[in-house]
Write a protein that holds these residues in place. Structure first.
Motif, short mmCIF file in Angstrom:
data_model
loop_
_atom_site.label_atom_id
_atom_site.label_comp_id
_atom_site.label_asym_id
_atom_site.label_seq_id
_atom_site.Cartn_x
_atom_site.Cartn_y
_atom_site.Cartn_z
N GLY A 137 34.25 22.61 -1.46
CA GLY A 137 35.21 23.69 -1.60
C GLY A 137 35.42 24.18 -3.01
O GLY A 137 36.32 25.01 -3.24
N PHE A 138 34.60 23.75 -3.95
CA PHE A 138 34.76 24.20 -5.33
C PHE A 138 34.00 25.49 -5.58
O PHE A 138 32.96 25.74 -4.96
N ARG A 139 34.51 26.29 -6.52
CA ARG A 139 33.89 27.57 -6.83
C ARG A 139 32.99 27.53 -8.05
O ARG A 139 32.27 28.50 -8.31
N GLU A 140 33.07 26.45 -8.82
CA GLU A 140 32.22 26.39 -10.00
C GLU A 140 31.96 24.96 -10.44
O GLU A 140 32.72 24.04 -10.12
N VAL A 141 30.85 24.81 -11.12
CA VAL A 141 30.51 23.57 -11.82
C VAL A 141 30.36 23.92 -13.29
O VAL A 141 29.72 24.92 -13.64
N VAL A 142 30.98 23.13 -14.14
CA VAL A 142 30.78 23.30 -15.58
C VAL A 142 30.00 22.09 -16.08
O VAL A 142 30.08 21.01 -15.51
N ARG A 181 18.15 28.93 -15.47
CA ARG A 181 17.34 29.32 -14.30
C ARG A 181 18.09 29.05 -13.00
O ARG A 181 17.90 29.74 -12.00
N ALA A 182 18.95 28.02 -13.00
CA ALA A 182 19.70 27.68 -11.80
C ALA A 182 20.92 28.59 -11.59
O ALA A 182 21.60 28.48 -10.59
N GLY A 183 21.17 29.47 -12.56
CA GLY A 183 22.30 30.40 -12.44
C GLY A 183 23.43 30.14 -13.41
O GLY A 183 24.44 30.85 -13.39
N GLY A 184 23.27 29.16 -14.28
CA GLY A 184 24.31 28.86 -15.25
C GLY A 184 24.33 29.86 -16.40
O GLY A 184 23.32 30.49 -16.71
N VAL A 185 25.49 29.96 -17.04
CA VAL A 185 25.68 30.85 -18.19
C VAL A 185 26.18 30.02 -19.37
O VAL A 185 27.17 29.30 -19.25
N ILE A 186 25.48 30.11 -20.49
CA ILE A 186 25.92 29.41 -21.69
C ILE A 186 27.21 30.06 -22.18
O ILE A 186 27.25 31.27 -22.43
N GLU A 187 28.26 29.25 -22.32
CA GLU A 187 29.57 29.81 -22.66
C GLU A 187 30.00 29.54 -24.09
O GLU A 187 30.50 30.42 -24.78
N LYS A 188 29.82 28.30 -24.56
CA LYS A 188 30.27 27.97 -25.91
C LYS A 188 29.67 26.62 -26.28
O LYS A 188 29.09 25.93 -25.45
N VAL A 189 29.88 26.25 -27.53
CA VAL A 189 29.49 24.93 -28.00
C VAL A 189 30.71 24.02 -28.02
O VAL A 189 31.80 24.44 -28.45
N GLY A 235 29.71 3.97 -39.95
CA GLY A 235 29.00 5.21 -39.70
C GLY A 235 29.62 5.89 -38.49
O GLY A 235 30.12 5.21 -37.57
N VAL A 236 29.61 7.22 -38.47
CA VAL A 236 30.20 7.99 -37.37
C VAL A 236 29.24 9.09 -36.93
O VAL A 236 28.70 9.83 -37.76
N TYR A 237 29.06 9.16 -35.63
CA TYR A 237 28.22 10.19 -35.03
C TYR A 237 29.08 11.06 -34.14
O TYR A 237 29.76 10.56 -33.22
N VAL A 238 29.11 12.36 -34.39
CA VAL A 238 29.87 13.30 -33.56
C VAL A 238 28.86 14.26 -32.94
O VAL A 238 28.28 15.11 -33.62
N GLU A 239 28.65 14.09 -31.63
CA GLU A 239 27.60 14.86 -30.97
C GLU A 239 28.13 16.17 -30.39
O GLU A 239 29.12 16.17 -29.66
N PRO A 240 27.45 17.27 -30.67
CA PRO A 240 27.79 18.53 -30.02
C PRO A 240 27.03 18.68 -28.71
O PRO A 240 25.89 18.23 -28.58
N ASN A 241 27.67 19.28 -27.73
CA ASN A 241 27.00 19.65 -26.48
C ASN A 241 27.21 21.14 -26.27
O ASN A 241 27.94 21.80 -27.03
N VAL A 242 26.58 21.68 -25.25
CA VAL A 242 26.66 23.13 -24.97
C VAL A 242 27.27 23.32 -23.59
O VAL A 242 26.73 22.82 -22.59
N TRP A 243 28.39 24.04 -23.53
CA TRP A 243 29.04 24.28 -22.26
C TRP A 243 28.28 25.36 -21.47
O TRP A 243 28.07 26.47 -21.96
N VAL A 244 27.92 25.00 -20.24
CA VAL A 244 27.29 25.95 -19.32
C VAL A 244 28.16 26.03 -18.07
O VAL A 244 28.57 25.00 -17.53
N ARG A 245 28.44 27.25 -17.63
CA ARG A 245 29.27 27.45 -16.44
C ARG A 245 28.40 27.95 -15.29
O ARG A 245 27.69 28.94 -15.42
N HIS A 246 28.49 27.24 -14.17
CA HIS A 246 27.78 27.63 -12.96
C HIS A 246 28.81 28.15 -11.94
O HIS A 246 29.62 27.38 -11.42
N THR A 247 28.79 29.44 -11.67
CA THR A 247 29.64 30.00 -10.64
C THR A 247 28.95 29.83 -9.29
O THR A 247 27.78 30.19 -9.13
N LEU A 248 29.68 29.26 -8.33
CA LEU A 248 29.09 28.98 -7.02
C LEU A 248 29.39 30.08 -6.01
O LEU A 248 28.93 30.02 -4.91
#
Length: 248
Positions: A137-142, A181-189, A235-248
């Protein structure tokens, strides 16, 4: 490959075998305290959001996909959190504990056995994750995506890398390309998606590097350099990821 993909709720006997795949996660990634504390709870508490793929011929587990439901909109949606992967895990289990109604599914991990890579399995698992969320019943996956070729150029700013495209307009990064390719949209970092801190002795153990000079250290498998403070012993590691939004 002839695969059978099901939820862990449908096949609870795979709760152990799903951890037995040949993986190549960098050792330091396993020491993110949020992931270390909560990743196993997805299997225990949210088996309907765990997908497992088995080879129909051998019955061997060849891929797994973890996702979590959470209440994103009450927290200021549509803005996705700068805290990325760590943040959605924390929110999801806080919501579960307090009985909050979820409105979004966040991807957490898709892992494919080394022997099954290069055969399109990751795209199948992503499609199954989308289908599973839609069926509930969800409308999106992030997805706080960990670009899988970014470690080859750790000095490149993530904002530049995330939006780099090929001539056909698709992302330069292979894993981001699968999502688009699966329909996701890159939204932000998500600039602070995961944080791993440790003593310099721990970093030596995790990486085999000396960690004896102050400043950025390029670590194999890391998307950005690790900041080393040898005089202070950490030591400290801060990893960036990329937000992708999939509208279902």
């Amino acid at each position: 490959m002839d695969l059978k993909i099901t939820t862990l709720a449908e096949r609870p006997e795979l709760a152990g075998p799903l951890w037995s795949m040949a993986e190549d996660w960098p050792e330091f990634i396993l020491h993110d305290p949020v992931g270390w504390s909560l990743i196993g709870r997805i299997v225990a508490d949210l088996p309907e959001y765990v997908l497992v793929a088995t080879d129909e011929d051998s019955a061997k587990v060849v891929a797994r996909a973890f996702s979590v439901p959470l209440a994103l909109r009450p927290r200021g949606e549509p803005a996705l959190p700068d805290g990325g992967w760590d943040q959605v895990l924390l929110w999801a289990f806080s919501d579960l504990r307090h009985g909050k109604e979820p409105d979004t599914v966040s991807a957490i991990e898709i892992t494919v056995d080394e022997a099954a890579r290069g055969k399109g399995v990751s795209a199948l698992m992503l499609a199954a994750m989308r289908d599973n969320a839609r069926a509930r019943g969800f409308r999106e996956v992030v997805a706080p995506v960990r670009p899988n070729a970014k470690h080859l150029e750790p000095a490149t700013p993530i904002d530049e890398y995330a939006h780099r495209t090929r001539e056909d307009g698709l992302p330069h990064d292979p894993w981001l390309r699968v999502h688009v390719r699966a329909g996701g949209v890159i939204e932000k970092v998500a600039h602070a998606s995961m944080t791993v801190s440790g003593s310099t002795a721990q970093w030596r153990e995790w990486t085999g590097l000396p960690f004896d000079e102050e400043g950025p250290v390029a670590v194999p498998g890391a998307l950005v350099p690790v900041h080393c403070e040898p005089e202070r012993g950490y030591g400290v590691y801060v990893e960036p990821n990329v937000w992708v939004r999939h509208t279902l």
